[in-house]
Design an enzyme around this catalytic site. Structure first.
Site, short mmCIF file in Angstrom:
data_model
loop_
_atom_site.label_atom_id
_atom_site.label_comp_id
_atom_site.label_asym_id
_atom_site.label_seq_id
_atom_site.Cartn_x
_atom_site.Cartn_y
_atom_site.Cartn_z
N ILE A 157 2.44 -20.02 -22.53
CA ILE A 157 1.39 -19.72 -21.56
C ILE A 157 1.63 -18.35 -20.93
CG2 ILE A 157 0.28 -20.45 -19.42
CD1 ILE A 157 0.98 -23.34 -20.17
N GLU A 163 0.14 -34.10 -5.36
CA GLU A 163 -0.94 -34.62 -6.20
C GLU A 163 -0.80 -36.14 -6.33
OE1 GLU A 163 -1.58 -32.72 -9.97
OE2 GLU A 163 -0.93 -30.77 -9.20
N HIS A 165 -6.00 -29.19 -10.81
CA HIS A 165 -5.13 -29.34 -11.97
C HIS A 165 -5.95 -29.42 -13.27
CE1 HIS A 165 -0.90 -30.95 -13.21
NE2 HIS A 165 -1.41 -30.16 -14.15
N ILE A 166 -6.70 -28.35 -13.53
CA ILE A 166 -7.59 -28.32 -14.70
C ILE A 166 -7.21 -27.21 -15.68
CG2 ILE A 166 -9.54 -29.36 -13.49
CD1 ILE A 166 -10.69 -26.47 -13.22
N GLY A 167 -5.97 -26.75 -15.63
CA GLY A 167 -5.58 -25.62 -16.48
C GLY A 167 -5.92 -25.82 -17.94
#
Length: 315
Positions: free
Chosen positions: A155, A271, A289-291
């Site tokens: 990443i 979370e 948290h949608i990476g």
């Protein structure tokens, strides 16, 4: 064999598994019910929501494989599972570009004040247009600025590629990176190697205009008060890695004091119930948290996970 895709799986991946003769159940089972119901399955796939700890592993001796759709496996007791003869696999490459693009969504949102503008325009746009225009009129460009990338895995590499394409300078820091260069694919399929500067953590903190985190959580925050104090005044930080990597109390102090211009958060300490001060802060860009949550990444994850499962359980 039966597979429980407890946090879901892309339709293409599900089709691949079913074509290989597996039964795939995508109905979510609550964490507290897994120890009982998972006994009916040979394998489980999870994302970040479901935890597969020692106690669950011990309760389900039938398990042959645990699959993680995504990169980090901190929600799985990997070493313990493998010590019991259970295969543990993940899909580290499939979501890298999607996470990197979300980093830049937060960066563009920050440098042009969209995190605040999108909150205030609906309620003040027709009565205080000129005031808002003035308030958001001091944005900056990303080109020519320095992005510090902490964690230079897959990443981190994709994030660097996007940054270089935008004309940014790139600093990288990684405990395990021996070299610091990026392979870029240009128009026409031309590939070039572009060097990036490998920096110490202190150097990166002090010289970066923006910082992006791509490291696992290791029992304590990597970025706290001491690290914020070393950053440039008016710098910004994006965390699309793991909740807890950034000390949120220290982050709030840095934002409130003006040390940081803004922050972008896709992950949180608590979370799925982030603290209210974080959610309501006027200079934090927020996503839940949608990476990896793009259609393209989910299909790649599903296909890669399905092929890993088939290769292991069919051997």
């Amino acid at each position: 064999m039966k597979i429980l895709a407890n946090d879901g799986i892309d339709a293409v991946g599900k089709q691949l598994l079913e074509a290989a003769g597996f039964t795939v159940d995508t109905q979510h089972i609550a964490q507290e019910e897994l120890a009982d119901k998972l006994k009916s399955y040979d394998a489980i796939t999870v994302r970040s929501a479901t935890k597969v700890r020692k106690e669950l592993i011990d309760a389900c001796p039938n398990l042959k494989l645990i699959g993680r759709g995504g990169v980090g496996m901190d929600n799985i007791d990997v070493d313990y599972a493998r010590s019991k003869g259970i295969t543990v696999v993940n899909t580290p490459a499939a979501s890298s570009l999607s996470v990197a693009e979300l980093v830049f969504a937060h960066l563009f949102t920050g440098v042009r004040f969209l995190y605040d503008s999108n909150r205030k325009m609906p309620v003040e746009g027709n009565t205080a247009f000129a005031k808002l225009k003035k308030a958001y009129g001091a944005g900056v460009e990303l080109r020519g600025k320095t992005l510090g990338i902490i964690g230079f895995g897959r990443i981190g590499h994709e994030t660097a590629r996007v940054a270089l394409g935008l004309g940014m300078n790139v600093l990288v820091h990684d405990l395990f990176a021996a070299t610091a260069s990026i392979s870029l694919t240009l128009s026409g399929g031309i590939q070039v190697e572009v060097p990036v500067h490998a920096a110490s953590l202190d150097e990166l903190l002090s010289q970066s205009d923006f910082i992006s985190l791509h490291v696992p959580y290791k029992d304590r925050p990597l970025i706290g008060k001491e690290e914020f104090d070393k950053m440039k005044d008016g710098a910004a930080i994006v965390n699309a890695a793991r909740g807890g990597v950034v000390d949120e109390e220290a982050l709030l102090d840095a934002l409130n004091s003006g040390k940081l211009a803004f922050a972008g958060l896709d992950v949180f300490e608590n979370e799925p119930t982030p603290r209210e001060e974080i959610l309501k802060h006027p200079r934090i860009s927020l996503t839940p948290h949608i990476g990896a949550a793009t259609n393209e990444a989910q299909e790649r994850i599903g296909v890669e996970l399905a092929n890993l499962i088939i290769a292991d359980l069919k051997k």
